[in-house]
Design an enzyme around this catalytic site. Structure first.
Site, PDB file in Angstrom:
ATOM      1  N   ASP A  23      -4.526   3.085   2.987  1.00  0.00           N
ATOM      2  CA  ASP A  23      -5.011   1.913   3.591  1.00  0.00           C
ATOM      3  C   ASP A  23      -4.246   1.067   4.309  1.00  0.00           C
ATOM      4  O   ASP A  23      -4.398   0.304   5.127  1.00  0.00           O
ATOM      5  CB  ASP A  23      -6.343   1.505   2.515  1.00  0.00           C
ATOM      6  CG  ASP A  23      -6.880   0.389   3.193  1.00  0.00           C
ATOM      7  OD1 ASP A  23      -7.432   0.162   4.328  1.00  0.00           O
ATOM      8  OD2 ASP A  23      -8.062  -0.185   2.448  1.00  0.00           O
ATOM      9  N   CYS A 247      -9.193  -2.840   7.798  1.00  0.00           N
ATOM     10  CA  CYS A 247     -10.058  -1.743   8.430  1.00  0.00           C
ATOM     11  C   CYS A 247      -9.841  -1.986   9.960  1.00  0.00           C
ATOM     12  O   CYS A 247     -10.192  -2.893  10.717  1.00  0.00           O
ATOM     13  CB  CYS A 247     -11.559  -1.971   8.087  1.00  0.00           C
ATOM     14  SG  CYS A 247     -12.455  -0.789   8.708  1.00  0.00           S
ATOM     15  N   ASN A 256      -5.321  -5.899   2.348  1.00  0.00           N
ATOM     16  CA  ASN A 256      -5.690  -5.744   1.275  1.00  0.00           C
ATOM     17  C   ASN A 256      -5.509  -6.886   0.259  1.00  0.00           C
ATOM     18  O   ASN A 256      -4.386  -7.289   0.372  1.00  0.00           O
ATOM     19  CB  ASN A 256      -5.631  -4.325   0.767  1.00  0.00           C
ATOM     20  CG  ASN A 256      -6.495  -3.279   1.666  1.00  0.00           C
ATOM     21  OD1 ASN A 256      -7.523  -2.883   1.449  1.00  0.00           O
ATOM     22  ND2 ASN A 256      -5.559  -2.798   2.462  1.00  0.00           N
TER      23      ASN A 256
END
Length: 306
Positions: A23, A247, A256
């Site tokens: 991510d 994202c 994050n």
């Protein structure tokens, strides 16, 4: 007042799920070399982390930053007791992931229709049978399955997301056999009271040990949301070292929750993670150097000042 604060029933231990290699890197324009990815994951493996999401088997044309997924998974140093997972979108992705010998497949979808269309290019209803196939084949191959639900607390296109949608999708994913579900604040809009209201509803249906939280710090509320979750009995949190990531299909979704910031808070609260701070910071400084930019975590910034 002090007594009421001290009386809060925080857990004794928390599991941190490191998602930085997937991510954190997936939306970066600057490609981190395969060799450096492998070195970084190897460093993370020796910090005390028990779970690392190492890459994504999404079609490389959509996520070019992770086009080397097979090579990374095949060449990392596997440390006993550490789970090496990867994001798997469909049957073809699973074939690649199984060939590379991942430990766990992560399947994903959104709680909002528009974000699901933007992220997966399919409706929610069209997504279910694809994930069902991935889950079934993963389990048949002896691999466990973890689920992600994005936009639980808000959607960049639709705004507020119905809790009924979250419940329906969560129930469907659990029926597919996922062992755990990560609830995502994809664009970082959640607030502590909202987190507690959502969890109050979900925990009436699902055990706390089957849920994890995945916060983004877009508006600076990620750590407060962790605290709210702890108070509700949640003990698993996704985070990305240095605060890397966001994202690619959610405009404005900044990094994050930083693993190093989360660890600092948990250590200060006396909550055990078994993660070694010095080794984690070494890994953070390594990837920061390779990214050739300052990462957003407060702990890293404090270390550079010190």
């Amino acid at each position: 007042m002090l007594n009421s604060i001290l009386d809060k029933n925080y857990p004794e231990t928390v599991e941190i799920i490191e998602v930085g290699p997937r991510d954190g890197l997936q939306n970066e324009k600057e490609f981190v070399s395969t060799e450096d990815k492998i070195k970084w994951i190897n460093q993370l493996s020796h910090t005390g982390l028990k779970y690392i999401e190492v890459t994504s088997f999404v079609n490389p044309k959509w996520i070019p930053a992770l086009k080397d997924a097979e090579e990374v998974v095949r060449n990392i140093e596997r440390v006993p007791g550490v789970t090496y997972a990867a994001l798997v979108p469909n049957h073809r992705g699973l074939e690649r992931a199984l060939e590379a010998n991942i430990d766990e497949a992560s399947i994903f979808m959104s709680a909002s229709e528009t974000h699901n269309q933007k992220n997966i290019n399919k409706s929610i209803e069209q997504t279910f049978p694809i994930l069902q196939e991935v889950a079934k084949e993963s389990i048949a191959a002896g691999k466990s399955v973890r689920g992600y639900v994005s936009t639980v607390f808000g959607c960049p296109y639709e705004g507020q997301v119905s809790i009924e949608n979250v419940i329906r999708i969560s129930e469907t994913l659990f029926e597919m056999g996922v062992r755990e579900l990560s609830l995502g604040d994809t664009i970082g809009v959640a607030t502590p009271l909202q987190v507690q209201k959502v969890l109050d509803t979900l925990l009436r249906r699902f055990p706390a040990d089957k849920l994890a939280m995945h916060f983004h710090d877009t508006r600076g509320t990620a750590m407060a949301n962790v605290l709210s979750s702890l108070e509700m009995g949640i003990t698993k949190f996704d985070s990305s070292l240095g605060g890397l990531g966001g994202c690619p299909y959610a405009p404005g979704a900044s990094g994050n929750l930083a693993t190093d910031d989360l660890l600092y808070m948990l250590n200060g609260m006396g909550i055990q993670t078994n993660i070694q701070t010095d080794k984690l910071l070494e890994a953070a400084q390594f990837i920061q150097e390779k990214m050739n930019k300052t990462l957003p975590s407060h702990t890293l910034q404090a270390c550079s000042i010190a």
